[in-house]
Design a protein around this motif. Structure first.
Motif, mmCIF file in Angstrom:
data_model
loop_
_atom_site.group_PDB
_atom_site.id
_atom_site.type_symbol
_atom_site.label_atom_id
_atom_site.label_comp_id
_atom_site.label_asym_id
_atom_site.label_seq_id
_atom_site.Cartn_x
_atom_site.Cartn_y
_atom_site.Cartn_z
ATOM 1 N N ASP A 40 0.857 -1.183 0.000
ATOM 2 C CA ASP A 40 0.000 0.000 0.000
ATOM 3 C C ASP A 40 0.895 1.236 0.000
ATOM 4 O O ASP A 40 1.675 1.416 -0.907
ATOM 5 C CB ASP A 40 -1.004 -0.035 1.161
ATOM 6 N N THR B 19 2.995 -3.952 -3.932
ATOM 7 C CA THR B 19 1.720 -4.665 -3.932
ATOM 8 C C THR B 19 0.800 -4.040 -2.880
ATOM 9 O O THR B 19 1.126 -3.035 -2.264
ATOM 10 C CB THR B 19 1.940 -6.176 -3.674
ATOM 11 N N ASP B 20 -0.354 -4.658 -2.692
ATOM 12 C CA ASP B 20 -1.287 -4.188 -1.661
ATOM 13 C C ASP B 20 -1.459 -5.272 -0.599
ATOM 14 O O ASP B 20 -1.197 -6.443 -0.838
ATOM 15 C CB ASP B 20 -2.635 -3.788 -2.277
ATOM 16 N N ARG B 21 -1.892 -4.860 0.574
ATOM 17 C CA ARG B 21 -1.981 -5.780 1.721
ATOM 18 C C ARG B 21 -2.991 -6.896 1.473
ATOM 19 O O ARG B 21 -2.764 -8.046 1.855
ATOM 20 C CB ARG B 21 -2.344 -4.996 2.990
ATOM 21 N N ALA B 22 -4.093 -6.599 0.816
ATOM 22 C CA ALA B 22 -5.098 -7.634 0.550
ATOM 23 C C ALA B 22 -4.514 -8.734 -0.344
ATOM 24 O O ALA B 22 -4.778 -9.928 -0.129
ATOM 25 C CB ALA B 22 -6.335 -7.023 -0.095
ATOM 26 N N ALA B 23 -3.712 -8.351 -1.322
ATOM 27 C CA ALA B 23 -3.081 -9.345 -2.202
ATOM 28 C C ALA B 23 -2.092 -10.199 -1.411
ATOM 29 O O ALA B 23 -2.029 -11.421 -1.592
ATOM 30 C CB ALA B 23 -2.387 -8.658 -3.371
ATOM 31 N N ASP C 256 -2.205 -10.809 1.843
ATOM 32 C CA ASP C 256 -2.973 -11.673 2.737
ATOM 33 C C ASP C 256 -3.453 -12.917 1.997
ATOM 34 O O ASP C 256 -3.423 -14.027 2.537
ATOM 35 C CB ASP C 256 -4.149 -10.923 3.349
ATOM 36 N N GLU C 257 -3.894 -12.744 0.772
ATOM 37 C CA GLU C 257 -4.315 -13.898 -0.035
ATOM 38 C C GLU C 257 -3.106 -14.751 -0.417
ATOM 39 O O GLU C 257 -3.182 -15.982 -0.406
ATOM 40 C CB GLU C 257 -5.058 -13.425 -1.286
ATOM 41 N N GLN D 180 -2.126 -17.256 2.288
ATOM 42 C CA GLN D 180 -3.039 -18.331 2.667
ATOM 43 C C GLN D 180 -2.369 -19.687 2.440
ATOM 44 O O GLN D 180 -1.507 -19.839 1.573
ATOM 45 C CB GLN D 180 -4.333 -18.254 1.854
ATOM 46 N N PHE E 89 -2.514 -16.121 -7.031
ATOM 47 C CA PHE E 89 -2.049 -15.548 -5.771
ATOM 48 C C PHE E 89 -0.978 -16.423 -5.123
ATOM 49 O O PHE E 89 -0.494 -16.116 -4.057
ATOM 50 C CB PHE E 89 -3.212 -15.370 -4.789
ATOM 51 N N ARG F 109 -1.900 -7.175 -9.501
ATOM 52 C CA ARG F 109 -1.953 -6.888 -8.064
ATOM 53 C C ARG F 109 -0.570 -6.592 -7.476
ATOM 54 O O ARG F 109 -0.442 -6.310 -6.289
ATOM 55 C CB ARG F 109 -2.583 -8.068 -7.311
#
Length: 124
Positions: A34, A66-70, A72-73, A76, A83, A94
């Motif tokens: 971010d 990148t971004d934090r949501a990407a 986090d995925e 996983q 991802f 992303r």
């Protein structure tokens, strides 16, 4: 994000095969998530320093943006298609890789496994 990077640093020290893979790496890598920047300085495969940014004075070899949501995925246990890999994130828009991509590709296994360390925490 900084506490997670510190845990990754600690886990790297406990992973002999990664230290062996990274024994020739002496670079600073910019990880931008971010609007937060982190300068990861590797010395012979050890993550010697994590410096929060931004800083225009800190030179880096390549950057992963990148971004934090990407992420986090990505972290996983069983990530969705595209991802699973940093180049997969780039392919779907992303993430972006800037700078000396050859430095990344020459040590790709080390960087991929280092970035995937948080996946192991799911099993702990």
């Amino acid at each position: 994000m900084l506490p997670l990077l510190k845990r990754m640093q600690s886990r790297l020290e406990d992973t002999p095969h990664l230290l062996r893979l990274g024994r020739l790496i002496n670079d600073t890598v910019l990880l931008k998530v971010d609007d937060q920047e982190y300068y990861l300085t590797f010395d012979k495969g050890h993550l010697a320093q994590i410096q929060p940014g931004p800083s225009r004075k800190t030179p880096w070899r390549f950057a992963i943006i990148t971004d934090r949501a990407a992420l986090d995925e990505f972290w996983q246990t069983h990530p969705k298609p595209a991802f699973h890999d940093i180049f997969g994130l780039v392919t779907i828009g992303r993430a972006r890789i800037d700078g000396d991509i050859l430095a990344l590709v020459k040590n790709l296994r080390f960087y991929k496994e280092f970035l995937a360390i948080p996946r192991e925490e799911v099993f702990a």
